[in-house]
Design a protein around this motif. Sequence first.
Motif, PDB file in Angstrom:
ATOM      1  N   THR A   7      42.428  39.027  30.182  1.00 24.64           N
ATOM      2  CA  THR A   7      42.262  37.797  29.407  1.00 24.64           C
ATOM      3  C   THR A   7      40.983  37.101  29.871  1.00 24.64           C
ATOM      4  OG1 THR A   7      43.614  36.511  30.964  1.00 24.64           O
ATOM      5  CG2 THR A   7      44.755  37.487  29.083  1.00 24.64           C
ATOM      6  N   ASN A   9      40.151  33.831  29.285  1.00 23.39           N
ATOM      7  CA  ASN A   9      40.286  32.416  29.637  1.00 23.39           C
ATOM      8  C   ASN A   9      41.769  32.034  29.681  1.00 23.39           C
ATOM      9  OD1 ASN A   9      41.109  31.868  26.873  1.00 23.39           O
ATOM     10  ND2 ASN A   9      38.932  32.113  26.356  1.00 23.39           N
ATOM     11  N   THR A  13      45.551  33.795  28.319  1.00 21.38           N
ATOM     12  CA  THR A  13      46.689  34.088  29.198  1.00 21.38           C
ATOM     13  C   THR A  13      47.940  33.386  28.679  1.00 21.38           C
ATOM     14  OG1 THR A  13      45.280  34.391  31.132  1.00 21.38           O
ATOM     15  CG2 THR A  13      47.577  33.817  31.563  1.00 21.38           C
ATOM     16  N   GLY A  37      45.131  30.210  42.219  1.00 19.11           N
ATOM     17  CA  GLY A  37      44.235  30.023  41.079  1.00 19.11           C
ATOM     18  C   GLY A  37      44.125  31.252  40.189  1.00 19.11           C
ATOM     19  N   GLY A  38      45.007  32.191  40.386  1.00 14.69           N
ATOM     20  CA  GLY A  38      44.971  33.430  39.596  1.00 14.69           C
ATOM     21  C   GLY A  38      45.401  33.218  38.157  1.00 14.69           C
ATOM     22  N   GLY A  39      46.253  32.233  37.946  1.00 14.62           N
ATOM     23  CA  GLY A  39      46.720  31.958  36.580  1.00 14.62           C
ATOM     24  C   GLY A  39      48.226  32.093  36.415  1.00 14.62           C
ATOM     25  N   LYS A  40      48.949  32.084  37.496  1.00 12.61           N
ATOM     26  CA  LYS A  40      50.412  32.229  37.416  1.00 12.61           C
ATOM     27  C   LYS A  40      51.044  31.059  36.660  1.00 12.61           C
ATOM     28  CE  LYS A  40      50.870  32.524  41.964  1.00 12.61           C
ATOM     29  NZ  LYS A  40      49.426  32.383  42.261  1.00 12.61           N
ATOM     30  N   THR A  41      50.685  29.847  37.059  1.00 10.38           N
ATOM     31  CA  THR A  41      51.281  28.676  36.411  1.00 10.38           C
ATOM     32  C   THR A  41      50.837  28.586  34.954  1.00 10.38           C
ATOM     33  OG1 THR A  41      51.381  27.545  38.535  1.00 10.38           O
ATOM     34  CG2 THR A  41      51.590  26.170  36.577  1.00 10.38           C
ATOM     35  N   THR A  42      49.602  28.966  34.700  1.00  9.00           N
ATOM     36  CA  THR A  42      49.099  29.013  33.323  1.00  9.00           C
ATOM     37  C   THR A  42      49.968  29.962  32.492  1.00  9.00           C
ATOM     38  OG1 THR A  42      46.855  28.623  34.128  1.00  9.00           O
ATOM     39  CG2 THR A  42      47.061  29.591  31.918  1.00  9.00           C
ATOM     40  N   GLU A 107      56.911  32.277  41.143  1.00  8.10           N
ATOM     41  CA  GLU A 107      55.553  32.461  41.667  1.00  8.10           C
ATOM     42  C   GLU A 107      55.660  32.722  43.167  1.00  8.10           C
ATOM     43  OE1 GLU A 107      52.461  29.674  40.438  1.00  8.10           O
ATOM     44  OE2 GLU A 107      53.792  28.890  38.896  1.00  8.10           O
ATOM     45  N   ARG A 133      40.684  37.643  33.956  1.00  7.68           N
ATOM     46  CA  ARG A 133      41.900  37.974  34.699  1.00  7.68           C
ATOM     47  C   ARG A 133      42.470  39.294  34.195  1.00  7.68           C
ATOM     48  NH1 ARG A 133      39.966  33.885  36.370  1.00  7.68           N
ATOM     49  NH2 ARG A 133      41.045  32.038  37.203  1.00  7.68           N
TER      50      ARG A 133
HETATM   51  P1  ADP Z   1      48.077  29.832  40.078  1.00  3.56           P
HETATM   52  O1  ADP Z   1      49.380  29.272  39.601  1.00  3.56           O
HETATM   53  O2  ADP Z   1      48.050  31.337  40.119  1.00  3.56           O
HETATM   54  O3  ADP Z   1      47.621  29.256  41.375  1.00  3.56           O
HETATM   55  P2  ADP Z   1      46.907  28.300  37.898  1.00  3.56           P
HETATM   56  O4  ADP Z   1      47.473  28.806  36.631  1.00  3.56           O
HETATM   57  O5  ADP Z   1      47.451  27.033  38.455  1.00  3.56           O
HETATM   58  O6  ADP Z   1      46.949  29.478  38.986  1.00  3.56           O
HETATM   59  O7  ADP Z   1      45.355  28.104  37.740  1.00  3.56           O
HETATM   60  C1  ADP Z   1      44.518  29.051  37.139  1.00  3.56           C
HETATM   61  C2  ADP Z   1      43.147  28.418  36.914  1.00  3.56           C
HETATM   62  O8  ADP Z   1      42.231  29.412  36.483  1.00  3.56           O
HETATM   63  C3  ADP Z   1      43.190  27.350  35.848  1.00  3.56           C
HETATM   64  O9  ADP Z   1      42.289  26.327  36.203  1.00  3.56           O
HETATM   65  C4  ADP Z   1      42.707  28.095  34.611  1.00  3.56           C
HETATM   66  O10 ADP Z   1      42.080  27.233  33.667  1.00  3.56           O
HETATM   67  C5  ADP Z   1      41.685  29.045  35.221  1.00  3.56           C
HETATM   68  N1  ADP Z   1      41.472  30.285  34.446  1.00  3.56           N
HETATM   69  C6  ADP Z   1      40.266  30.802  34.110  1.00  3.56           C
HETATM   70  N2  ADP Z   1      40.396  31.944  33.421  1.00  3.56           N
HETATM   71  C7  ADP Z   1      41.716  32.182  33.300  1.00  3.56           C
HETATM   72  C8  ADP Z   1      42.488  33.223  32.702  1.00  3.56           C
HETATM   73  N3  ADP Z   1      41.915  34.273  32.068  1.00  3.56           N
HETATM   74  N4  ADP Z   1      43.834  33.139  32.782  1.00  3.56           N
HETATM   75  C9  ADP Z   1      44.415  32.109  33.429  1.00  3.56           C
HETATM   76  N5  ADP Z   1      43.744  31.100  34.021  1.00  3.56           N
HETATM   77  C10 ADP Z   1      42.408  31.117  33.965  1.00  3.56           C
END
Ligand code: ADP
Length: 152
Positions: A7, A9, A13, A37-42, A107, A133
Amino acid sequence: MKLEITTANAQETESLAEKIGKCLKGGEVVELTSDLGGGKTTFVRGLAKGFGSMDRVASPTFTISKVYKSGSREMHHFDFYRLPEAGLMTHELEELVGEKDIVLVIEWSKIVQDVLPADRLSINIKLTKDDKRLLQLDLPESLAYLVQGVPQ
Ligand code: ADP
Ligand code: MG
């Protein structure tokens, strides 16, 4: 079965997760691993939306767990980033696993590996060099219905 999806952005995701969330019946366990910051919560945000919850999704790092409601079903969102040992969480999870109206999303699930059912959706997210990602999905055939709408 294993799937890999890239993905570009956060929106991508989220919408991927939303597709999977729509397929959730209840009783499933989803675990998410990645660096910070990997995107888990996203991903969970999209998953909850697809599941039909209007509740606000945020990282439960400080509260350990949050519940999102969708009608009579619930999504329990755990974040074990700051949990030093599984301890009482083991019991809490054991009670919830397999409940037919409850979906568990975890997570930093490594610390509770022993409690998780073998049949679960495991997602590992990797940052790529170009700040995209790579989502690596691993799931048994019994959960194949979750990824039916996902491009392979
Ligand atoms: P985690 O829960 O893994 O610590 P978060 O979801 O809180 O991660 O944060 C992911 C961050 O990365 C967010 O600021 C999001 O906007 C950014 N980001 C950039 N590219 C992506 C992507 N492809 N998928 C998910 N998040 C992304
Ligand atoms: Mg998080």
